[in-house]
Scaffold this active site. Structure first.
Site, short mmCIF file in Angstrom:
data_model
loop_
_atom_site.label_atom_id
_atom_site.label_comp_id
_atom_site.label_asym_id
_atom_site.label_seq_id
_atom_site.Cartn_x
_atom_site.Cartn_y
_atom_site.Cartn_z
N ARG A 1 -2.31 -2.22 -3.58
CA ARG A 1 -3.88 -1.52 -3.25
C ARG A 1 -3.65 -0.31 -4.21
NH1 ARG A 1 -5.78 2.50 1.33
NH2 ARG A 1 -7.96 2.34 0.59
N ARG B 1 -13.39 14.58 7.67
CA ARG B 1 -14.24 15.09 6.46
C ARG B 1 -15.67 15.33 6.69
NH1 ARG B 1 -12.47 9.96 3.01
NH2 ARG B 1 -10.29 9.62 4.14
N ASN C 1 0.79 -1.13 0.08
CA ASN C 1 -0.07 -0.22 0.18
C ASN C 1 0.93 1.18 -0.13
OD1 ASN C 1 -1.75 1.91 0.52
ND2 ASN C 1 -2.87 0.91 2.19
N GLU D 1 -8.31 -5.79 4.59
CA GLU D 1 -8.04 -5.41 3.12
C GLU D 1 -6.68 -6.05 2.64
OE1 GLU D 1 -9.00 -1.20 4.30
OE2 GLU D 1 -9.49 -1.04 2.12
N GLY E 1 -12.46 0.29 11.92
CA GLY E 1 -12.06 0.63 13.17
C GLY E 1 -13.18 0.88 14.28
N ASN F 1 -11.59 5.76 9.84
CA ASN F 1 -11.42 7.18 9.88
C ASN F 1 -11.93 7.95 8.57
OD1 ASN F 1 -10.27 9.69 10.99
ND2 ASN F 1 -7.99 9.03 11.05
N HIS G 1 -13.33 2.24 -1.03
CA HIS G 1 -13.23 1.11 -0.11
C HIS G 1 -13.98 -0.03 -0.56
CE1 HIS G 1 -13.86 4.32 3.56
NE2 HIS G 1 -12.59 4.00 3.53
N LYS H 1 3.47 0.82 3.13
CA LYS H 1 3.16 -0.16 4.00
C LYS H 1 2.99 -1.59 3.36
CE LYS H 1 -1.06 -0.62 6.82
NZ LYS H 1 -2.46 -0.01 7.04
N ASN I 1 -15.18 -2.03 16.64
CA ASN I 1 -14.75 -1.85 18.28
C ASN I 1 -15.90 -0.85 18.86
OD1 ASN I 1 -12.18 -3.15 17.91
ND2 ASN I 1 -11.71 -1.30 16.39
P1 AMP Z 1 -9.65 2.61 10.80
O1 AMP Z 1 -9.28 3.88 9.61
O2 AMP Z 1 -10.53 1.65 10.25
O3 AMP Z 1 -8.26 2.35 11.43
O4 AMP Z 1 -10.30 3.30 12.08
C1 AMP Z 1 -9.94 4.41 12.98
C2 AMP Z 1 -11.03 4.86 13.83
O5 AMP Z 1 -11.57 3.59 14.67
C3 AMP Z 1 -10.72 5.81 14.65
O6 AMP Z 1 -11.74 7.03 14.94
C4 AMP Z 1 -10.75 5.15 16.30
O7 AMP Z 1 -11.09 6.09 17.11
C5 AMP Z 1 -11.73 4.19 15.96
N1 AMP Z 1 -11.33 2.98 16.90
C6 AMP Z 1 -10.26 2.19 16.89
N2 AMP Z 1 -10.58 1.26 18.01
C7 AMP Z 1 -11.63 1.84 18.68
C8 AMP Z 1 -12.21 1.25 19.75
N3 AMP Z 1 -11.73 0.45 20.88
N4 AMP Z 1 -13.34 2.03 20.12
C9 AMP Z 1 -14.05 3.13 19.54
N5 AMP Z 1 -13.32 3.54 18.40
C10 AMP Z 1 -12.38 2.96 18.17
#
Ligand code: AMP
Length: 386
Positions: free
Chosen positions: A78, A228, A7, A370, A316, A198, A167, A14, A320
């Protein structure tokens, strides 16, 4: 088959090496500050690699150390933008690299970096099979009534202005795994997939294919994201331009300074949820705005797919944040959706159902991967070609 997944960003690379048959990860890493000298760090800090070729030398040295005499069989990249041409992963040759390069205007930050990665590998290992896996490809099945913007035709014919969606690798992978969890064939899966990281996007999946998605010409459209804005009245841009803000300023405002960051002061969902729980009103409002906007998309896509058989959370936040899932589900009562509080609160890395038994539509959490999807797609492309 050992696949090196790359990536490549403008100043970062990465990578991950996967044994596709065994389903294991053998090595992974991130090289940063490519082409930035020591990137403004203090004297004595190590220099970043000069260019992507030099970064690749570092990866190669690390692979020798970890893999010993096992060799990588193929490389999967990617690639963010496949335009209208690429509807699936392809084996890369010079013509393909030039075609990706021609798409640079559509993804000026990402595609040039992807091309650097492709060329660096082609120069270092000229006989190495390479595949390009596109973020837009899964969305090539979106019908014209969903990808057209209601603007004069020349915007499309001259500039390629239409909905592309992003995505896609994640949405496709997650839709497949959701189908498996529900014990239906991938081609029979109708649902709404919510990739909430994010960057965030929702996809309407009917018969296993993307039929609509919330990101559009760029990844700015749609949901409220970390930094965004997502959807807004396009006249706001015109208004800001007339107020004297430059295109670059408006770009930064909407892509880097908006979303959760603007509403709550942080783009990290964990901090926003914690702040809201301890009584911060801005954080609570940010969660409400974000969950409300997402719930509206779920309602719209439930209609688009002719009745979703599942609502699937991933990435994320989706994987989670049980608190955010609960906020969204609370707004979906009109669809008969109900979470099981206990199941929703459980932490797990496995695909799972988090809705109550009586929920009219099952709600799932399916972790995305991914890199795995890119590695598997690369292996399939290389095997087909051989
Ligand atoms: P990603 O781009 O898929 O890595 O997701 C990033 C987002 O996931 C960020 O907003 C993080 O705050 C959120 N995130 C990761 N772990 C947690 C968690 N345990 N609880 C809430 N948000 C999370």
């Amino acid at each position: 088959m050992l696949v090196l997944v790359i990536n490549s960003g403008s100043s970062s690379l990465k990578y991950q090496v996967r044994d596709v048959d065994a389903g294991t990860v053998l090595a992974e890493g991130l090289i940063e500050r490519i082409g930035m000298g020591n990137g403004g760090l203090g004297d004595g800090e190590p220099m970043g690699p000069r260019d992507h070729a030099e970064a690749l030398e570092q990866v190669d040295a690390e692979l020798h150390r970890v893999l010993g005499d096992r060799a990588v069989d193929a490389v999967g990249h990617r690639v963010v933008h496949g335009g209208e041409r690429f509807a699936e992963p392809v084996l890369v040759d010079n013509e393909i690299i030039r075609a990706i390069e021609r798409l640079n205007p559509l993804a000026p930050l990402h595609n040039p970096a992807n091309v650097l990665g492709l060329r660096a590998i082609a120069e270092k290992w000229p006989d190495m099979p390479q595949a390009a896996v596109f973020d837009t490809a899964f969305h090539r099945s979106i019908p014209e009534h969903a990808w057209r913007y209601a603007v004069p035709d020349w915007l499309y014919t001259r500039h390629g202005i239409r909905r592309y969606g992003f995505h896609g690798t994640s949405h496709e992978y997650v839709a497949h795994r959701a189908a498996a969890l529900l014990d239906v064939a991938p081609e029979a899966f109708d649902g709404v997939v919510l990739h909430l990281g994010n960057g965030a996007s929702a996809t309407a999946v009917a018969g296993g294919r993307s039929i609509d998605t919330s990101m559009g010409f760029t990844p700015l459209e749609g949901l409220v994201m970390g930094t965004r804005s997502g959807d807004l009245d396009p006249s706001i841009l015109v208004f800001l331009a007339r107020q004297g803000h430059s295109p670059d300023e408006i770009d930064t405002l909407l892509n880097r300074e908006s979303g959760l960051l603007a509403l709550a002061g942080s783009n990290d969902m964990r901090s926003v949820v914690e702040a809201a729980a301890s009584g911060d009103r801005r954080a609570a409002l940010a969660l409400d705005v974000t969950a409300y906007r997402l719930a509206k998309y779920v309602g719209a896509y439930h209609v688009a797919v002719g009745g979703a058989k599942a609502i699937v959370f991933t990435a994320g936040i989706g994987e989670n944040s049980h608190q955010f899932r609960a906020l969204v589900a609370a707004r979906l009562g009109a669809l008969g959706i109900e979470l099981d509080a206990g199941l929703n609160a459980e932490r797990s890395k496995e695909p799972r159902v988090v809705s109550a038994r009586g929920s009219a539509i099952p709600v799932l959490v399916v972790p995305t991967d991914e890199e795995r999807a890119i590695a598997e797609a690369t292996a399939a492309v290389v095997r087909n070609a051989g």
